[in-house]
Scaffold this active site. Sequence first.
Site: not given
Ligand code: BES
Ligand code: ZN
Length: 650
Positions: A311, A336, A358, A421
């Site tokens: 994001e 995001e 999250e 999440y």
């Molecule tokens: N912020 C996260 C990605 C992240 C989390 C990077 C922890 C490094 C450390 C991002 O918003 C995320 O959650 N991405 C998910 C997708 C989402 C639709 C659940 C992913 O990368 O799978």
């Molecule tokens: Zn996220």
Amino acid sequence: MKRKAFGLVSALALAAALGVSACSTTTGGASMTPPAIAPAPGPQAVDSHTYGRPEIARVVDVALDLTANFQAKTLSGTATLDLLTAPNAGEVILDIRNLDIQSVSDAAGQPLRFDIGPDDAIKGQPLTVHFPAAEGDGRRKIIVRYSTRPDAAALQWLTPAQTAGGQKPYLFSQGQAILTRTWVPTQDSPGIRQTYSARITAPADLTVVMSADHLTPEGEAAPNGQKTWRFRMNNPIPPYLIALGVGELAFAPFDNRTGVWTEPSRLAAAQWELEPTAAMVTAAEKLYGPYRWGRYDLLVLPPSFPFGGMENPKLTFATPTIIAGDRSLVSLVAHELAHSWSGNLVTNATWNDFWLNEGFTSYFENRIMESVYGHDLAVQEQVLAWDGLQDELKSLPADDTKLHLNLTGRDPDDGMNTIAYDKGAAFLRTIEGIAGREKFDAWMRGYFDRNAYRPMTTAMFLDDIRAHLVKGDARLETALKLDEWVYQPGLPSNAVAPVSHAFEPVDVAAVAFFQNKGPASAIPWSGWNTQQRQRFLSWRPQGLAANADWLTDAQLGDLQSTLNLANEGNSELIFAWLQIALAHRYQPSVVTAEKFLTSQGRRKFVLPLFQTLWNEGDWGRAQARRIYAEARPLYHPVTAGSVDALVGRP
Ligand code: BES
Ligand code: ZN
């Protein structure tokens, strides 16, 4: 490392003093104007993953002047840090990891003494810069001259062959959680917000983008066949959101505030697939208030991008594995985008409170999906997440199933599972259900306004919801079980499993095929959407023993050929199919696995598939080692590091 001794009282007084100058520019967040200087992180937001001591001296602005050298795989130049210092502060402590520090000077160019402390495997090293103490609160600038190393964990340097175009190299950064310190020497803590600007010099045939305003859309000529690109981020952000991409890039707009960057050969597909972004921003604003970042663009990265999405403000980074051809995976954009409120505006103070980023975002994501695509699809996605949550709850140690974590001494990456999440989203859905949507939405919108540009802890969240939603209603307080949700493992008894009627025919077909051994031709696959197909492929018999083979090769062959799974293009469906097929050592699926694992490096897909192979004895381990030897050069350090820990370095 020397530390100034502060009594508790004077430390608190200083923190307050350092915060005061900020408060005058902060209007409770309800204003659209961001504070020039964010409030100081309070004593409740002490982050064990930073060496920084913001109560003594804190970084409030970072100005980068860096040159990207694709031969040496280095970024080198200067970071000019603007500091806010407490009376008599004689030093500032920064976080660095795997950086070469050449010199540190003051704004006039006078060298400053610095020392670098011992290297911690997780946190890296403290860089302590000494300067003459001054009376009163102060501002001062220091200039750090440095260079990154070729194996900086936040950076991936791609060869032309690793890009879609095949002609030009590519570079991108990934800062979350504590990787920014491998390319920017700053106080790398989510509670220490900073504005930033950058001048990035790169070969003239490449385009540079960042999570900031683009001040020079065409770049400016620079010596030696290079161009310099300038950027500015005026909203104070946590340093994990400083982000950079350099490559052969083209842009297509969706509307006047949204659009997509990607490699030219991928642009048309990305533009079509992600066009709903424009409507999502409008829907998000209608739910929880104005979008405060100006533009909202996407950067679709090469396939080695280790996450689904990231994001980065104004410019979400996304995996190309969401380009399915039918817009079926756009919930990732909703996710995001939602972080523009939960995470980027109201930010987890430390990684212990990752769920505040999250969990809120997953809830908000689903509300955006409901607004744009309707209740039915939104509930389908809730059910898929809920089922994933049940599996995660079974497989994790109880302590890791709490929303509030204690990650002291651990790599924050280890503590980050889908609990934050999906349990987080289930919690907020529970509150919504009990309090009613209208009341809940009013609270949530107020939460973002009250806490904009501030770090948030679980305890502060509890105070906020008690003050502004519960308001002393004892019956409501009892019904919500707030403390149990955030501080206890597992799911409290007021959690409600979502039910999707769209999955009823899917479950009937799954029982007919998987359990009653019917023919695959009876599966109404072509009438189903992607989420129904995911539901079908994730069906498992009740009480399945680990490693049990519950399908025959004949059934798997029927499934593969009838559903044409060897040629499936939707990444989520390839993944779901391979999870079943590889767990049965179904040999014809190995080519599909090899193709999938060598054509993208998203850790969410890569690691579980290698794990599935690894669970399959000598057969699986031999396949895993062979495929990994071929795939590893493609992978980002984040993905490679995780697979190394399982399979070993080839
Ligand atoms: N912020 C996260 C990605 C992240 C989390 C990077 C922890 C490094 C450390 C991002 O918003 C995320 O959650 N991405 C998910 C997708 C989402 C639709 C659940 C992913 O990368 O799978
Ligand atoms: Zn996220």
